[in-house]
Design a protein around this motif. Structure first.
Motif, PDB file in Angstrom:
ATOM      1  N   GLY A  54       0.798  -1.221   0.000  1.00  0.00           N
ATOM      2  CA  GLY A  54       0.000   0.000   0.000  1.00  0.00           C
ATOM      3  C   GLY A  54       0.829   1.268   0.000  1.00  0.00           C
ATOM      4  N   GLU A  55       2.075   1.155  -0.435  1.00  0.00           N
ATOM      5  CA  GLU A  55       3.007   2.278  -0.352  1.00  0.00           C
ATOM      6  C   GLU A  55       2.997   3.204  -1.563  1.00  0.00           C
ATOM      7  N   VAL A  56       2.362   2.794  -2.646  1.00  0.00           N
ATOM      8  CA  VAL A  56       2.377   3.611  -3.856  1.00  0.00           C
ATOM      9  C   VAL A  56       1.214   4.591  -3.818  1.00  0.00           C
ATOM     10  N   ALA A  57       1.539   5.841  -3.587  1.00  0.00           N
ATOM     11  CA  ALA A  57       0.502   6.868  -3.519  1.00  0.00           C
ATOM     12  C   ALA A  57       1.144   8.240  -3.541  1.00  0.00           C
ATOM     13  N   THR A  58       0.324   9.212  -3.865  1.00  0.00           N
ATOM     14  CA  THR A  58       0.693  10.606  -3.660  1.00  0.00           C
ATOM     15  C   THR A  58      -0.012  11.011  -2.378  1.00  0.00           C
ATOM     16  N   TYR A  59       0.773  11.300  -1.356  1.00  0.00           N
ATOM     17  CA  TYR A  59       0.212  11.617  -0.043  1.00  0.00           C
ATOM     18  C   TYR A  59      -0.048  13.116   0.050  1.00  0.00           C
ATOM     19  N   LEU A  60      -1.266  13.433   0.387  1.00  0.00           N
ATOM     20  CA  LEU A  60      -1.713  14.812   0.501  1.00  0.00           C
ATOM     21  C   LEU A  60      -2.288  15.016   1.890  1.00  0.00           C
ATOM     22  N   PRO A  61      -2.409  16.252   2.332  1.00  0.00           N
ATOM     23  CA  PRO A  61      -3.034  16.471   3.643  1.00  0.00           C
ATOM     24  C   PRO A  61      -4.457  15.913   3.666  1.00  0.00           C
ATOM     25  N   VAL A  68      -0.687   6.363  -7.820  1.00  0.00           N
ATOM     26  CA  VAL A  68      -0.008   7.472  -8.503  1.00  0.00           C
ATOM     27  C   VAL A  68       1.038   8.027  -7.549  1.00  0.00           C
ATOM     28  N   ARG A  69       2.272   8.060  -8.002  1.00  0.00           N
ATOM     29  CA  ARG A  69       3.347   8.631  -7.182  1.00  0.00           C
ATOM     30  C   ARG A  69       3.967   9.780  -7.966  1.00  0.00           C
ATOM     31  N   LEU A  70       3.668  11.001  -7.531  1.00  0.00           N
ATOM     32  CA  LEU A  70       4.234  12.193  -8.153  1.00  0.00           C
ATOM     33  C   LEU A  70       5.510  12.560  -7.420  1.00  0.00           C
ATOM     34  N   ARG A  71       6.583  12.676  -8.177  1.00  0.00           N
ATOM     35  CA  ARG A  71       7.870  13.097  -7.621  1.00  0.00           C
ATOM     36  C   ARG A  71       8.379  14.251  -8.464  1.00  0.00           C
ATOM     37  N   PRO A  72       9.285  15.046  -7.922  1.00  0.00           N
ATOM     38  CA  PRO A  72       9.803  16.169  -8.717  1.00  0.00           C
ATOM     39  C   PRO A  72      10.500  15.719 -10.004  1.00  0.00           C
ATOM     40  N   ASP A  73      11.145  14.555  -9.964  1.00  0.00           N
ATOM     41  CA  ASP A  73      11.937  14.113 -11.106  1.00  0.00           C
ATOM     42  C   ASP A  73      11.261  13.047 -11.973  1.00  0.00           C
ATOM     43  N   GLU A  74      10.118  12.489 -11.548  1.00  0.00           N
ATOM     44  CA  GLU A  74       9.420  11.476 -12.341  1.00  0.00           C
ATOM     45  C   GLU A  74       8.028  11.230 -11.779  1.00  0.00           C
ATOM     46  N   THR A  75       7.219  10.560 -12.583  1.00  0.00           N
ATOM     47  CA  THR A  75       5.873  10.158 -12.161  1.00  0.00           C
ATOM     48  C   THR A  75       5.755   8.659 -12.349  1.00  0.00           C
ATOM     49  N   GLU A  76       5.238   7.977 -11.333  1.00  0.00           N
ATOM     50  CA  GLU A  76       4.987   6.535 -11.414  1.00  0.00           C
ATOM     51  C   GLU A  76       3.488   6.291 -11.381  1.00  0.00           C
ATOM     52  N   VAL A 106       7.856   9.290 -17.205  1.00  0.00           N
ATOM     53  CA  VAL A 106       6.677   8.593 -16.692  1.00  0.00           C
ATOM     54  C   VAL A 106       7.005   7.109 -16.683  1.00  0.00           C
ATOM     55  N   ARG A 107       6.815   6.487 -15.551  1.00  0.00           N
ATOM     56  CA  ARG A 107       7.053   5.044 -15.423  1.00  0.00           C
ATOM     57  C   ARG A 107       5.713   4.369 -15.156  1.00  0.00           C
ATOM     58  N   VAL A 108       5.397   3.382 -15.982  1.00  0.00           N
ATOM     59  CA  VAL A 108       4.141   2.646 -15.847  1.00  0.00           C
ATOM     60  C   VAL A 108       4.474   1.233 -15.390  1.00  0.00           C
ATOM     61  N   TYR A 109       3.851   0.809 -14.296  1.00  0.00           N
ATOM     62  CA  TYR A 109       4.061  -0.526 -13.748  1.00  0.00           C
ATOM     63  C   TYR A 109       2.735  -1.283 -13.776  1.00  0.00           C
ATOM     64  N   VAL A 110       2.723  -2.396 -14.494  1.00  0.00           N
ATOM     65  CA  VAL A 110       1.551  -3.263 -14.481  1.00  0.00           C
ATOM     66  C   VAL A 110       1.758  -4.244 -13.336  1.00  0.00           C
ATOM     67  N   GLU A 111       1.004  -4.035 -12.270  1.00  0.00           N
ATOM     68  CA  GLU A 111       1.168  -4.831 -11.059  1.00  0.00           C
ATOM     69  C   GLU A 111       0.414  -6.154 -11.116  1.00  0.00           C
ATOM     70  N   ASP A 112      -0.657  -6.194 -11.904  1.00  0.00           N
ATOM     71  CA  ASP A 112      -1.466  -7.410 -11.956  1.00  0.00           C
ATOM     72  C   ASP A 112      -2.284  -7.402 -13.235  1.00  0.00           C
ATOM     73  N   VAL A 113      -2.711  -8.586 -13.633  1.00  0.00           N
ATOM     74  CA  VAL A 113      -3.616  -8.754 -14.766  1.00  0.00           C
ATOM     75  C   VAL A 113      -4.842  -9.455 -14.229  1.00  0.00           C
ATOM     76  N   GLU A 114      -5.988  -8.872 -14.504  1.00  0.00           N
ATOM     77  CA  GLU A 114      -7.242  -9.430 -13.991  1.00  0.00           C
ATOM     78  C   GLU A 114      -7.963 -10.173 -15.109  1.00  0.00           C
ATOM     79  N   ALA A 115      -8.191 -11.444 -14.868  1.00  0.00           N
ATOM     80  CA  ALA A 115      -8.907 -12.264 -15.844  1.00  0.00           C
ATOM     81  C   ALA A 115     -10.392 -11.927 -15.809  1.00  0.00           C
ATOM     82  N   PRO A 116     -11.044 -12.030 -16.963  1.00  0.00           N
ATOM     83  CA  PRO A 116     -12.488 -11.782 -16.956  1.00  0.00           C
ATOM     84  C   PRO A 116     -13.191 -12.832 -16.107  1.00  0.00           C
ATOM     85  N   PRO A 117     -14.306 -12.461 -15.505  1.00  0.00           N
ATOM     86  CA  PRO A 117     -15.027 -13.438 -14.683  1.00  0.00           C
ATOM     87  C   PRO A 117     -15.530 -14.595 -15.535  1.00  0.00           C
TER      88      PRO A 117
END
Length: 128
Positions: A54-61, A68-76, A106-117
């Motif tokens: 659960g660590e991948v996020a843009t943390y806001l107040p 979505v992880r926004l960083r000054p030097d890249e976006t994930e 921009v870095r795109v990570y496919v974390e999982d593939v969901e099969a159709p039901p």
């Protein structure tokens, strides 16, 4: 335990109003929301993925934009793709959609593939 007054501190969507954010935080929140919306609009994207812990996020107040992880030097962007769509095409389309919104890599990570039901027919009962 008391609950906050209606309309303050939370909303029906679970999103905290951006009332007390400074302009930089407001810009960051707006950008994270726009990135998430553009990713979710790409055909084949099932949902954003928060990472294994659960660590991948843009943390806001008051909230976080998961996946979505926004960083000054890249976006994930971390996501789940439907098995009905070609993964490289979905990743490319996500990359292009996000690239229009942010500067830097921009870095795109496919974390999982969901099969159709799968739909299994219900067994018929024997009539008596």
């Amino acid at each position: 335990m008391t609950t906050p007054p209606t309309g303050f501190g939370s909303s029906s969507s679970g999103r905290v109003p951006d009332l007390d954010l400074d302009e930089g935080d407001r810009d960051q929140a707006d950008l994270a929301d726009r990135v998430a919306a553009s990713v979710l609009a790409v055909p084949g994207v099932v949902r954003l993925h928060a990472g294994v812990f659960g660590e991948v996020a843009t943390y806001l107040p008051g909230r976080a934009v998961t996946g979505v992880r926004l960083r000054p030097d890249e976006t994930e962007v971390h996501l789940v793709v439907s098995a009905r769509h070609p993964i490289p095409s979905v990743a490319r389309d996500v990359h292009e959609a996000v690239r229009e919104l942010v500067s830097g890599p921009v870095r795109v990570y496919v974390e999982d593939v969901e099969a159709p039901p799968t739909h299994r027919p219900r067994p018929e009962r024997a009539s008596s």
